[in-house]
Design an enzyme around this catalytic site. Sequence first.
Site, short mmCIF file in Angstrom:
data_model
loop_
_atom_site.label_atom_id
_atom_site.label_comp_id
_atom_site.label_asym_id
_atom_site.label_seq_id
_atom_site.Cartn_x
_atom_site.Cartn_y
_atom_site.Cartn_z
N HIS A 246 0.83 -1.21 0.00
CA HIS A 246 0.00 0.00 0.00
C HIS A 246 0.87 1.25 0.00
O HIS A 246 2.05 1.20 0.34
CB HIS A 246 -0.91 0.02 1.24
CG HIS A 246 -2.08 -0.90 1.13
ND1 HIS A 246 -1.98 -2.24 1.41
CD2 HIS A 246 -3.37 -0.68 0.75
CE1 HIS A 246 -3.16 -2.81 1.21
NE2 HIS A 246 -4.02 -1.89 0.81
N LYS B 116 -0.52 4.87 4.57
CA LYS B 116 -1.38 3.91 5.29
C LYS B 116 -0.87 3.74 6.72
O LYS B 116 0.32 3.54 6.94
CB LYS B 116 -1.42 2.57 4.55
CG LYS B 116 -2.39 1.59 5.19
CD LYS B 116 -2.78 0.46 4.27
CE LYS B 116 -3.69 -0.54 4.96
NZ LYS B 116 -4.97 0.05 5.40
P1 NAD Z 1 -7.25 9.40 5.11
O1 NAD Z 1 -6.20 9.60 6.17
O2 NAD Z 1 -7.05 9.98 3.76
O3 NAD Z 1 -8.65 9.97 5.68
C1 NAD Z 1 -9.10 9.74 7.00
C2 NAD Z 1 -10.33 10.61 7.28
O4 NAD Z 1 -10.76 10.33 8.63
C3 NAD Z 1 -10.07 12.11 7.19
O5 NAD Z 1 -11.23 12.75 6.67
C4 NAD Z 1 -9.90 12.53 8.65
O6 NAD Z 1 -10.28 13.87 8.89
C5 NAD Z 1 -10.85 11.56 9.32
N1 NAD Z 1 -10.44 11.33 10.72
C6 NAD Z 1 -9.25 10.85 11.15
N2 NAD Z 1 -9.24 10.82 12.50
C7 NAD Z 1 -10.44 11.28 12.91
C8 NAD Z 1 -11.03 11.50 14.19
N3 NAD Z 1 -10.35 11.22 15.32
N4 NAD Z 1 -12.30 11.97 14.24
C9 NAD Z 1 -12.99 12.25 13.09
N5 NAD Z 1 -12.48 12.06 11.85
C10 NAD Z 1 -11.22 11.60 11.78
O7 NAD Z 1 -7.47 7.82 5.04
P2 NAD Z 1 -8.14 6.99 3.84
O8 NAD Z 1 -7.08 6.52 2.91
O9 NAD Z 1 -9.33 7.71 3.33
O10 NAD Z 1 -8.61 5.68 4.65
C11 NAD Z 1 -9.56 5.77 5.70
C12 NAD Z 1 -9.79 4.39 6.27
O11 NAD Z 1 -10.43 3.55 5.29
C13 NAD Z 1 -8.51 3.65 6.69
O12 NAD Z 1 -8.76 2.91 7.86
C14 NAD Z 1 -8.24 2.73 5.51
O13 NAD Z 1 -7.48 1.58 5.85
C15 NAD Z 1 -9.66 2.36 5.12
N6 NAD Z 1 -9.85 1.86 3.75
C16 NAD Z 1 -10.78 0.90 3.57
C17 NAD Z 1 -11.07 0.43 2.31
C18 NAD Z 1 -12.16 -0.61 2.14
O14 NAD Z 1 -12.46 -1.02 1.00
N7 NAD Z 1 -12.77 -1.06 3.23
C19 NAD Z 1 -10.40 0.94 1.20
C20 NAD Z 1 -9.45 1.94 1.40
C21 NAD Z 1 -9.19 2.40 2.69
#
Ligand code: NAD
Length: 236
Positions: free
Chosen positions: A125, A129
Site C-alpha cells: 500500500h 497507510k
Molecule cells: P485518510 O487519512 O485519507 O482519511 C481519514 C479521514 O478520517 C479524514 O477525513 C480525517 O479527517 C478523518 N479522521 C481521522 N481521525 C479522525 C477523528 N479522530 N475523528 C474524526 N475524523 C477523523 O485515510 P483513507 O485513505 O481515506 O482511509 C480511511 C480508512 O479507510 C482507513 O482505515 C483505511 O485503511 C480504510 N480503507 C478501507 C477500504 C475498504 O475497501 N474497506 C479501502 C481503502 C481504505
Amino acid sequence: MRIFLQGASGRMGQAVKVAAAKEGYEILDSTIPDTIGKADVVIDFSSHEVTAPLVATAAEHGKPVVIGTTGHNEAEREAILSYTSRIPIVWAGNFSLGVNLLFYLAEKVAATLPLSYHPEIVEMHHRHKKDAPSGTAENLVEAVLRGRQWSADKVKHGRSGITGERPDEEIGVHALRGGEVVGEHSLIFAGPGERLQLQHQATDRRIFAEGSLVAARWIIAKQPGLYNMQDVLELK
Ligand code: NAD
C-alpha cells in the site's frame, strides 16, 4: 439515499463523494449535530478510534452502518460488535468485487491443496497507510485459516533472524509500504514443483467507494446483525 459520511475529507471520503454524486445520492454535512438523524445510512472511512463512537450514535438513531475503516484493536472491535443486536452493520476491510471473490477462492484453494502447499500473503500500500497488515490481508488470512481449519496461532508476521525451517502449518504475512500504491494483495501457495498465485491489484479507489454504496443500498432493508461483502454480493 441520504448518507452520513464520517471521514468525508479523506482519500476514501472524497472517492465516496464522487461516486455518490454519480448515483444522485446526498452526502449530509457531518459537522452539524443531529444530522445523523436525517440520514438513511451511515458510512465510515475514518480512523479506528472513532468507529465505535459513531456506531453508538447510529444505534441511538436506529441507523444502519457501513464500516470501511480498518486497524481496530480488540477492545474497539468488541465495542462495535456489541451494537449488531440493535442495528444492521456491514463491516468490510475491502469493498471491491475482485477482492471478495479472492476471499472466496482463497478458502476453496486452502481447503483443496494438501499441507505441502505453503500459503504466504504479501500486500503493498501507499506510504500514508497507518495500519499493517491491511484489513484485506487479515481477511485473506481468515479465509485461509477457515479453509485449512487452523487456528490463528499459525500466522507468522514477517520473518527475520534465524527462523529455522518453515513448518507446513504456517501462513506468512508480509506488508510492503511505499509510493502511491492503492492496494495490492497476493496469496501464494508454494508447493513441491509448482506454485499457485492469486493476485489482486486495485488501481483506483473508486472500486471501494462504489462497493461501499452497493453495501449501503443493500443494508437499509436488513435486520440488525453483522454482515460482510460476501453477504452483500451473495458470494457464499
Ligand atoms: P485518510 O487519512 O485519507 O482519511 C481519514 C479521514 O478520517 C479524514 O477525513 C480525517 O479527517 C478523518 N479522521 C481521522 N481521525 C479522525 C477523528 N479522530 N475523528 C474524526 N475524523 C477523523 O485515510 P483513507 O485513505 O481515506 O482511509 C480511511 C480508512 O479507510 C482507513 O482505515 C483505511 O485503511 C480504510 N480503507 C478501507 C477500504 C475498504 O475497501 N474497506 C479501502 C481503502 C481504505
